[in-house]
Design a protein around this motif. Sequence first.
Motif, PDB file in Angstrom:
ATOM      1  N   TRP A   1      38.438  28.009  42.483  1.00  0.00           N
ATOM      2  CA  TRP A   1      39.711  29.446  42.380  1.00  0.00           C
ATOM      3  C   TRP A   1      39.212  30.051  40.381  1.00  0.00           C
ATOM      4  O   TRP A   1      38.849  31.191  40.307  1.00  0.00           O
ATOM      5  N   THR A   2      38.435  29.344  40.172  1.00  0.00           N
ATOM      6  CA  THR A   2      37.671  29.594  38.342  1.00  0.00           C
ATOM      7  C   THR A   2      35.952  29.459  39.077  1.00  0.00           C
ATOM      8  O   THR A   2      35.523  29.635  37.843  1.00  0.00           O
TER       9      THR A   2
ATOM     10  N   PHE B   1      35.544  38.044  50.024  1.00  0.00           N
ATOM     11  CA  PHE B   1      34.492  37.650  49.962  1.00  0.00           C
ATOM     12  C   PHE B   1      34.679  36.358  48.152  1.00  0.00           C
ATOM     13  O   PHE B   1      33.749  35.331  48.401  1.00  0.00           O
ATOM     14  N   GLY B   2      35.897  36.730  47.951  1.00  0.00           N
ATOM     15  CA  GLY B   2      35.957  35.809  46.986  1.00  0.00           C
ATOM     16  C   GLY B   2      37.000  35.267  46.830  1.00  0.00           C
ATOM     17  O   GLY B   2      37.145  33.751  46.356  1.00  0.00           O
ATOM     18  N   ARG B   3      37.619  34.925  48.454  1.00  0.00           N
ATOM     19  CA  ARG B   3      37.891  34.077  48.696  1.00  0.00           C
ATOM     20  C   ARG B   3      37.878  33.244  49.333  1.00  0.00           C
ATOM     21  O   ARG B   3      38.316  32.056  49.848  1.00  0.00           O
ATOM     22  N   ARG B   4      36.746  33.407  50.183  1.00  0.00           N
ATOM     23  CA  ARG B   4      36.279  32.830  50.749  1.00  0.00           C
ATOM     24  C   ARG B   4      36.061  30.997  50.907  1.00  0.00           C
ATOM     25  O   ARG B   4      35.624  30.153  51.497  1.00  0.00           O
ATOM     26  N   PRO B   5      35.295  31.627  49.796  1.00  0.00           N
ATOM     27  CA  PRO B   5      35.012  30.013  49.104  1.00  0.00           C
ATOM     28  C   PRO B   5      35.783  29.152  48.680  1.00  0.00           C
ATOM     29  O   PRO B   5      35.915  27.242  48.281  1.00  0.00           O
ATOM     30  N   VAL B   6      37.268  29.507  48.719  1.00  0.00           N
ATOM     31  CA  VAL B   6      38.656  28.452  48.513  1.00  0.00           C
ATOM     32  C   VAL B   6      39.095  27.963  49.311  1.00  0.00           C
ATOM     33  O   VAL B   6      39.243  26.834  48.988  1.00  0.00           O
ATOM     34  N   LEU B   7      39.232  28.875  50.444  1.00  0.00           N
ATOM     35  CA  LEU B   7      40.354  28.528  51.406  1.00  0.00           C
ATOM     36  C   LEU B   7      39.696  27.330  52.532  1.00  0.00           C
ATOM     37  O   LEU B   7      40.220  26.453  51.943  1.00  0.00           O
ATOM     38  N   PRO B   8      38.401  26.778  52.465  1.00  0.00           N
ATOM     39  CA  PRO B   8      37.827  25.425  52.921  1.00  0.00           C
ATOM     40  C   PRO B   8      37.693  23.941  52.375  1.00  0.00           C
ATOM     41  O   PRO B   8      37.370  23.175  52.251  1.00  0.00           O
TER      42      PRO B   8
ATOM     43  N   LEU C   1      36.026  34.960  40.794  1.00  0.00           N
ATOM     44  CA  LEU C   1      36.052  35.052  39.819  1.00  0.00           C
ATOM     45  C   LEU C   1      35.612  36.916  39.441  1.00  0.00           C
ATOM     46  O   LEU C   1      36.760  38.093  39.944  1.00  0.00           O
ATOM     47  N   VAL C   2      34.379  36.909  39.690  1.00  0.00           N
ATOM     48  CA  VAL C   2      34.004  38.448  39.959  1.00  0.00           C
ATOM     49  C   VAL C   2      34.209  39.544  40.979  1.00  0.00           C
ATOM     50  O   VAL C   2      34.782  40.615  40.722  1.00  0.00           O
ATOM     51  N   LEU C   3      33.424  38.140  42.504  1.00  0.00           N
ATOM     52  CA  LEU C   3      34.126  39.023  43.276  1.00  0.00           C
ATOM     53  C   LEU C   3      36.224  39.355  43.114  1.00  0.00           C
ATOM     54  O   LEU C   3      36.231  40.586  43.772  1.00  0.00           O
ATOM     55  N   LEU C   4      36.943  38.916  43.057  1.00  0.00           N
ATOM     56  CA  LEU C   4      37.632  39.681  42.844  1.00  0.00           C
ATOM     57  C   LEU C   4      38.411  40.484  41.703  1.00  0.00           C
ATOM     58  O   LEU C   4      39.522  40.778  41.978  1.00  0.00           O
ATOM     59  N   ALA C   5      37.765  40.285  40.781  1.00  0.00           N
ATOM     60  CA  ALA C   5      37.536  41.264  39.856  1.00  0.00           C
ATOM     61  C   ALA C   5      37.044  42.774  40.341  1.00  0.00           C
ATOM     62  O   ALA C   5      37.585  43.452  40.457  1.00  0.00           O
ATOM     63  N   VAL C   6      35.602  42.557  41.057  1.00  0.00           N
ATOM     64  CA  VAL C   6      35.662  43.485  41.559  1.00  0.00           C
ATOM     65  C   VAL C   6      36.302  43.652  42.975  1.00  0.00           C
ATOM     66  O   VAL C   6      36.711  45.404  42.842  1.00  0.00           O
ATOM     67  N   ALA C   7      37.312  43.495  43.581  1.00  0.00           N
ATOM     68  CA  ALA C   7      38.587  43.818  44.496  1.00  0.00           C
ATOM     69  C   ALA C   7      39.645  44.521  43.746  1.00  0.00           C
ATOM     70  O   ALA C   7      40.341  45.974  44.364  1.00  0.00           O
ATOM     71  N   ALA C   8      40.534  43.868  42.582  1.00  0.00           N
ATOM     72  CA  ALA C   8      40.756  44.670  41.368  1.00  0.00           C
ATOM     73  C   ALA C   8      40.711  46.192  41.345  1.00  0.00           C
ATOM     74  O   ALA C   8      41.447  47.286  40.975  1.00  0.00           O
ATOM     75  N   VAL C   9      39.254  45.711  40.384  1.00  0.00           N
ATOM     76  CA  VAL C   9      39.009  47.489  40.054  1.00  0.00           C
ATOM     77  C   VAL C   9      39.075  48.403  41.466  1.00  0.00           C
ATOM     78  O   VAL C   9      39.372  49.154  41.411  1.00  0.00           O
ATOM     79  N   SER C  10      38.360  47.920  42.513  1.00  0.00           N
ATOM     80  CA  SER C  10      38.209  48.896  43.564  1.00  0.00           C
ATOM     81  C   SER C  10      39.811  49.447  44.235  1.00  0.00           C
ATOM     82  O   SER C  10      39.894  50.399  44.247  1.00  0.00           O
TER      83      SER C  10
END
Length: 150
Positions: free
Chosen positions: A40-41, A24-31, A46-55
């Motif tokens: 990307w910014t 879900f962090g990359r979903r709005p980036v792709l299209p 950024l919050v969702l990608l941080a959640v992914a990294a921390v998880s």
Amino acid sequence: MDAVRYMLAVGCFFIVGGRLGDVFGRRPVLPTGTALFAAWTAARTLVLLAVAAVSGVLFVLRERTARHPLVDLRLFRDVSFDLITTMGSVFNMGYAVTVFIATLYLQGVRGLSAPAAGTVFLAPAVVVALAGPTGPVGTPVAAANGGRGV
């Protein structure tokens, strides 16, 4: 046994959280195309990608200390396991792209309907199921050639 189930549930929670945050962090980036940097910014991304990294980090830390881990991280010390896993991933990605492009070709250029284009892939799927290492044809061949489990 309940303690083991609890520990497995904790590991599942971390890995699912990591994947959901990543997807879900990359979903709005792709299209987005031209607005790629803005996507990307964006705060949500950024919050969702941080959640992914921390998880992901929590998953690895949890698995290193778990008595019954979901993934035994010692597997990744075995170079042959690492190579075969990497090569399998690369080939699977290539196969998925090939099937996707071939389906677009069958529908767009050859004019097949979506069900007809999907039916084209039944024969190769049956061959893979039969001749794979766990299929009725592949199992004896693998055993005769010294195949071994990891």
